[in-house]
Write a protein that holds these residues in place. Structure first.
Motif, PDB file in Angstrom:
ATOM      1  N   VAL A 133      -9.125 -99.643  11.431  1.00  0.00           N
ATOM      2  CA  VAL A 133      -9.232 -99.983  12.852  1.00  0.00           C
ATOM      3  C   VAL A 133     -10.578-100.622  13.167  1.00  0.00           C
ATOM      4  N   GLY A 134     -11.613-100.201  12.475  1.00  0.00           N
ATOM      5  CA  GLY A 134     -12.944-100.733  12.757  1.00  0.00           C
ATOM      6  C   GLY A 134     -13.230-102.083  12.133  1.00  0.00           C
ATOM      7  N   ILE A 135     -12.454-102.465  11.111  1.00  0.00           N
ATOM      8  CA  ILE A 135     -12.718-103.714  10.388  1.00  0.00           C
ATOM      9  C   ILE A 135     -12.022-104.885  11.072  1.00  0.00           C
ATOM     10  N   GLY A 136     -12.734-106.015  11.156  1.00  0.00           N
ATOM     11  CA  GLY A 136     -12.168-107.216  11.755  1.00  0.00           C
ATOM     12  C   GLY A 136     -13.277-108.152  12.195  1.00  0.00           C
ATOM     13  N   GLU A 137     -12.889-109.210  12.882  1.00  0.00           N
ATOM     14  CA  GLU A 137     -13.905-110.132  13.374  1.00  0.00           C
ATOM     15  C   GLU A 137     -14.875-109.422  14.315  1.00  0.00           C
ATOM     16  N   MET A 138     -14.371-108.465  15.081  1.00  0.00           N
ATOM     17  CA  MET A 138     -15.222-107.617  15.909  1.00  0.00           C
ATOM     18  C   MET A 138     -15.369-106.273  15.206  1.00  0.00           C
ATOM     19  N   ARG A 139     -16.529-106.034  14.607  1.00  0.00           N
ATOM     20  CA  ARG A 139     -16.766-104.769  13.924  1.00  0.00           C
ATOM     21  C   ARG A 139     -16.963-103.656  14.950  1.00  0.00           C
ATOM     22  N   ILE A 140     -16.251-102.549  14.747  1.00  0.00           N
ATOM     23  CA  ILE A 140     -16.325-101.439  15.678  1.00  0.00           C
ATOM     24  C   ILE A 140     -16.726-100.179  14.902  1.00  0.00           C
ATOM     25  N   PRO A 141     -17.771 -99.462  15.341  1.00  0.00           N
ATOM     26  CA  PRO A 141     -18.205 -98.250  14.637  1.00  0.00           C
ATOM     27  C   PRO A 141     -17.112 -97.180  14.616  1.00  0.00           C
ATOM     28  N   MET A 184      -1.430 -98.124   0.720  1.00  0.00           N
ATOM     29  CA  MET A 184      -1.167 -99.317   1.516  1.00  0.00           C
ATOM     30  C   MET A 184      -2.288 -99.598   2.513  1.00  0.00           C
ATOM     31  N   VAL A 185      -2.819 -98.572   3.152  1.00  0.00           N
ATOM     32  CA  VAL A 185      -3.909 -98.786   4.113  1.00  0.00           C
ATOM     33  C   VAL A 185      -5.147 -99.315   3.407  1.00  0.00           C
ATOM     34  N   LEU A 186      -5.472 -98.754   2.244  1.00  0.00           N
ATOM     35  CA  LEU A 186      -6.619 -99.254   1.488  1.00  0.00           C
ATOM     36  C   LEU A 186      -6.401-100.698   1.034  1.00  0.00           C
ATOM     37  N   ALA A 187      -5.185-101.014   0.619  1.00  0.00           N
ATOM     38  CA  ALA A 187      -4.886-102.390   0.227  1.00  0.00           C
ATOM     39  C   ALA A 187      -5.028-103.343   1.407  1.00  0.00           C
ATOM     40  N   ASP A 188      -4.619-102.904   2.596  1.00  0.00           N
ATOM     41  CA  ASP A 188      -4.760-103.742   3.788  1.00  0.00           C
ATOM     42  C   ASP A 188      -6.222-103.968   4.125  1.00  0.00           C
ATOM     43  N   ILE A 189      -7.050-102.940   3.951  1.00  0.00           N
ATOM     44  CA  ILE A 189      -8.498-103.094   4.183  1.00  0.00           C
ATOM     45  C   ILE A 189      -9.071-104.140   3.235  1.00  0.00           C
ATOM     46  N   VAL A 190      -8.669-104.067   1.968  1.00  0.00           N
ATOM     47  CA  VAL A 190      -9.148-105.046   0.986  1.00  0.00           C
ATOM     48  C   VAL A 190      -8.678-106.448   1.359  1.00  0.00           C
ATOM     49  N   SER A 191      -7.437-106.580   1.789  1.00  0.00           N
ATOM     50  CA  SER A 191      -6.897-107.908   2.112  1.00  0.00           C
ATOM     51  C   SER A 191      -7.646-108.564   3.263  1.00  0.00           C
ATOM     52  N   ARG A 192      -8.228-107.766   4.153  1.00  0.00           N
ATOM     53  CA  ARG A 192      -8.952-108.320   5.301  1.00  0.00           C
ATOM     54  C   ARG A 192     -10.446-108.422   5.075  1.00  0.00           C
ATOM     55  N   SER A 193     -10.917-107.869   3.947  1.00  0.00           N
ATOM     56  CA  SER A 193     -12.362-107.825   3.711  1.00  0.00           C
ATOM     57  C   SER A 193     -12.829-108.728   2.579  1.00  0.00           C
ATOM     58  N   VAL A 194     -11.935-109.073   1.664  1.00  0.00           N
ATOM     59  CA  VAL A 194     -12.362-109.776   0.462  1.00  0.00           C
ATOM     60  C   VAL A 194     -12.791-111.208   0.740  1.00  0.00           C
ATOM     61  N   MET A 195     -12.235-111.840   1.789  1.00  0.00           N
ATOM     62  CA  MET A 195     -12.596-113.211   2.135  1.00  0.00           C
ATOM     63  C   MET A 195     -12.993-113.267   3.612  1.00  0.00           C
ATOM     64  N   ALA A 196     -14.099-113.923   3.882  1.00  0.00           N
ATOM     65  CA  ALA A 196     -14.608-114.005   5.251  1.00  0.00           C
ATOM     66  C   ALA A 196     -13.667-114.817   6.134  1.00  0.00           C
ATOM     67  N   GLN A 197     -13.315-114.246   7.306  1.00  0.00           N
ATOM     68  CA  GLN A 197     -12.492-114.912   8.314  1.00  0.00           C
ATOM     69  C   GLN A 197     -11.135-115.378   7.771  1.00  0.00           C
ATOM     70  N   GLN A 198     -10.635-114.659   6.799  1.00  0.00           N
ATOM     71  CA  GLN A 198      -9.331-114.988   6.243  1.00  0.00           C
ATOM     72  C   GLN A 198      -8.679-113.724   5.688  1.00  0.00           C
ATOM     73  N   THR A 199      -7.376-113.602   5.901  1.00  0.00           N
ATOM     74  CA  THR A 199      -6.633-112.438   5.425  1.00  0.00           C
ATOM     75  C   THR A 199      -5.708-112.842   4.298  1.00  0.00           C
ATOM     76  N   LEU A 200      -5.833-112.146   3.167  1.00  0.00           N
ATOM     77  CA  LEU A 200      -4.932-112.398   2.052  1.00  0.00           C
ATOM     78  C   LEU A 200      -3.583-111.746   2.327  1.00  0.00           C
ATOM     79  N   PRO A 201      -2.478-112.340   1.878  1.00  0.00           N
ATOM     80  CA  PRO A 201      -1.191-111.642   1.960  1.00  0.00           C
ATOM     81  C   PRO A 201      -1.265-110.307   1.240  1.00  0.00           C
ATOM     82  N   ILE A 202      -0.734-109.280   1.863  1.00  0.00           N
ATOM     83  CA  ILE A 202      -0.880-107.930   1.323  1.00  0.00           C
ATOM     84  C   ILE A 202      -0.217-107.798  -0.043  1.00  0.00           C
ATOM     85  N   GLY A 203       0.839-108.577  -0.298  1.00  0.00           N
ATOM     86  CA  GLY A 203       1.511-108.502  -1.589  1.00  0.00           C
ATOM     87  C   GLY A 203       0.624-108.903  -2.752  1.00  0.00           C
ATOM     88  N   ILE A 204      -0.309-109.814  -2.505  1.00  0.00           N
ATOM     89  CA  ILE A 204      -1.238-110.216  -3.561  1.00  0.00           C
ATOM     90  C   ILE A 204      -2.146-109.053  -3.934  1.00  0.00           C
TER      91      ILE A 204
END
Length: 346
Positions: free
Chosen positions: A33-41, A305-325
């Motif tokens: 929930v905290g990860i994204g373009e707007m970082r939330i503590p 799945m939640v950890l994989a989603d975190i990785v998919s949104r964090s590995v590349m700046a301003q871009q989300t990888l497809p979760i299947g990858i």
């Protein structure tokens, strides 16, 4: 070591696994929930959630509160439910089909959902009245009915069901490729490809409300048949000798797994390896008894799945990888390790 002490150790391991998984899941959801373009503590995330639950009345910025509650929390919860559902389906299918490589898409459900989604996006079937999710769900259930008929409603045994699933997957994958190749433009083909690899970008509270009902009902039915699943581990003849209605139970459980998989695929697309890797990992930790295996798979699958989603949104700046990858990149090494450890144990 006595049989009683062995059972006690497994019980302790099961309870410990549930507690650890639940703690990790809660922390992972807060991180997601905290990860994204707007970082939330994390503190702000926790206060926002407790505010909406009526447990606190802290002052939080309106924009942050809206992002947390209306966008990210629903996505994180749907992500967890998808992981739980796929892991449950994987555990059940591996037992029913007596095949360690079985996973939720072995019945061709994913391929059918893909065809339904493509028919809505590219061919415009439904003239706007049918949504992408509805089209995918209709395609998934069509594929399941096709497999049920082809395998003679499950009476042909596990091998025949697997062959019917392979045939259905090939048929619907061919239909999908034909539609995309002959009717779609480049942008539509790109959108379809991203959806086929899995995406949680469009899920909100309505998807969560539907999915949690499906998962709870499906898990309850599977746990209710946990003794039958234990018997299926030793084959149909062994299950029948214990008084289990083999054909009826198999049809019920196949239908439950198809419904869960179809619902998940219709919402977020195809996500591989979760239903394959998680059941093997959980069996290695707590044993094959389904009364413990199924709820443990649900929790561990949700964490994965939640950890994989975190990785998919964090590995590349301003871009989300497809979760299947991400699930494939993580799942392949994990599955290889499980196979290696199993070989050493033989």
């Amino acid at each position: 070591m006595t049989k009683t002490s062995m059972i006690s150790k497994k019980t302790i391991g099961f309870e410990l696994l549930l507690v650890i998984s639940f703690v990790i899941l809660a922390f992972a959801i807060a991180m997601a929930v905290g990860i994204g373009e707007m970082r939330i503590p994390l503190r702000t995330v926790a206060l926002s959630i407790t505010n909406h639950m009526g447990l606190s009345n802290a002052e939080i910025g309106r924009i942050q509160d809206s992002v947390i509650w209306n966008l990210r929390l629903s996505r994180a919860l749907v992500t967890a439910l998808c992981g739980a559902g796929l892991a449950i389906c994987g555990a059940v299918l591996q037992t029913l089909l007596r095949n360690s490589l079985a996973e939720p898409y072995v019945l061709g459900v994913s391929a059918g959902a893909s065809t339904g989604a493509v028919a809505v996006i590219i061919l415009g079937i439904g003239a706007g009245a049918v949504s992408l999710s509805m089209g995918a769900f209709a395609g998934a259930m069509t594929a399941f009915v096709f497999v049920a008929v082809l395998s003679n409603s499950g009476r042909g045994g596990p091998d025949r069901t697997i062959l019917a699933g392979v045939a259905a997957a090939q048929l619907f994958n061919a239909l999908t490729a034909y539609i995309v190749t002959t009717s779609g433009n480049a942008q539509q083909a790109r959108d379809i490809m991203f959806w086929l690899l899995g995406s949680f970008g469009g899920v909100r509270w309505p998807e969560f409300q539907l999915l949690i009902v499906i998962i709870i009902i499906g898990l309850s039915i599977c746990i209710w048949h946990s003794q039958a699943l234990d018997a299926f581990t030793f084959g149909d003849d062994a299950a029948a000798s214990m008084g289990i209605a083999v054909e009826r139970v198999r049809i019920i459980l196949f239908a439950v797994t198809a419904l869960i998989t179809a619902t998940i695929v219709s919402m977020v697309g195809s996500i591989g390896f979760v239903g394959l890797v998680v059941p093997h990992a959980v069996r290695f930790l707590i044993g094959p008894g389904h009364i413990r295996l199924l709820p443990a798979c649900a929790l561990v699958g949700a964490v994965f799945m939640v950890l994989a989603d975190i990785v998919s949104r964090s590995v590349m700046a301003q871009q989300t990888l497809p979760i299947g990858i991400v699930t494939a990149l993580v799942g392949v090494p994990c599955f290889s390790l499980i196979l290696y450890r199993a070989r050493q144990a033989v």
